[in-house]
Motif scaffolding. Sequence first.
Motif, short mmCIF file in Angstrom:
data_model
loop_
_atom_site.label_atom_id
_atom_site.label_comp_id
_atom_site.label_asym_id
_atom_site.label_seq_id
_atom_site.Cartn_x
_atom_site.Cartn_y
_atom_site.Cartn_z
N UNK A 104 3.66 104.44 38.87
CA UNK A 104 2.20 105.06 39.03
C UNK A 104 1.54 104.86 37.99
N UNK A 105 0.37 104.49 38.00
CA UNK A 105 -0.48 104.11 36.66
C UNK A 105 -1.87 104.82 36.79
N UNK A 106 -2.25 105.76 36.12
CA UNK A 106 -3.70 106.30 36.25
C UNK A 106 -4.49 105.61 35.27
N UNK A 107 -5.74 105.56 35.36
CA UNK A 107 -6.76 105.34 34.32
C UNK A 107 -7.96 105.98 34.92
N UNK A 108 -8.99 105.95 33.93
CA UNK A 108 -10.20 106.38 34.28
C UNK A 108 -10.74 107.74 33.67
N UNK A 109 -9.78 108.45 33.04
CA UNK A 109 -10.28 109.65 32.46
C UNK A 109 -11.17 109.58 31.20
N UNK A 110 -11.47 110.76 30.61
CA UNK A 110 -12.70 110.69 29.42
C UNK A 110 -13.30 111.87 29.37
N UNK A 111 -14.04 111.85 28.53
CA UNK A 111 -15.16 112.95 28.07
C UNK A 111 -16.39 112.65 28.90
N UNK A 112 -16.83 113.73 29.44
CA UNK A 112 -18.10 113.86 30.03
C UNK A 112 -18.89 115.13 30.25
N UNK A 113 -20.03 115.16 30.15
CA UNK A 113 -20.90 116.49 30.12
C UNK A 113 -20.88 116.99 31.40
N UNK A 114 -21.02 118.23 31.51
CA UNK A 114 -21.07 119.00 32.87
C UNK A 114 -22.33 118.57 33.73
N UNK A 115 -21.67 118.38 34.69
CA UNK A 115 -22.78 117.65 35.93
C UNK A 115 -22.49 116.36 36.05
N UNK A 116 -21.60 115.69 34.94
CA UNK A 116 -21.21 114.32 35.30
C UNK A 116 -20.55 113.74 36.13
N UNK A 117 -20.06 112.61 36.12
CA UNK A 117 -19.17 111.90 37.00
C UNK A 117 -18.07 111.05 36.52
N UNK A 118 -16.89 110.88 37.17
CA UNK A 118 -15.74 110.11 36.76
C UNK A 118 -15.17 109.72 37.83
N UNK A 119 -14.44 108.30 37.69
CA UNK A 119 -13.65 107.90 38.81
C UNK A 119 -12.29 107.48 38.16
N UNK A 120 -11.33 107.98 38.72
CA UNK A 120 -10.01 108.03 38.51
C UNK A 120 -9.25 106.95 39.39
N UNK A 121 -8.47 106.15 38.84
CA UNK A 121 -7.78 104.98 39.65
C UNK A 121 -6.12 105.24 39.37
N UNK A 122 -5.33 104.98 40.57
CA UNK A 122 -4.05 105.03 40.12
C UNK A 122 -3.57 103.94 41.08
#
Length: 123
Positions: free
Chosen positions: A4-22
Amino acid sequence: QVQLVESGGGLVQAGGSLRLSCTVSRRSFSGNAMGWFRQAPGKEREFVAAIRWSGGSPIYADSVKGRFIISRDNGKNTVYLQMVSLKPDDTASYYCSAGYTATVLAATRWDSWGQGTQVTVAS
């Protein structure tokens, strides 16, 4: 053995959005469930969301209901975690996992794990 390989993390401000993939490298694994877990420093790994390759309703931890959406693309052997309205409490390493039963919330009952991706939510 499934990888399994994850990606998509990072630094975001509160209220923001991210999408992780596996992405699952081998679909020879007989289990039907894919899950996301997270682990903050000094805390145990906790269940976030799970989904079945075969369909059906996803399962969410109460802490992320209404903010996170787990989805899958069977053709790409990929599972996603869309995260919106992120809070500082969501800061953790996020892990993708393959298992047999989507309703099992204990991390120890899941079979295979990715390396994790860091999500940091700044206040």
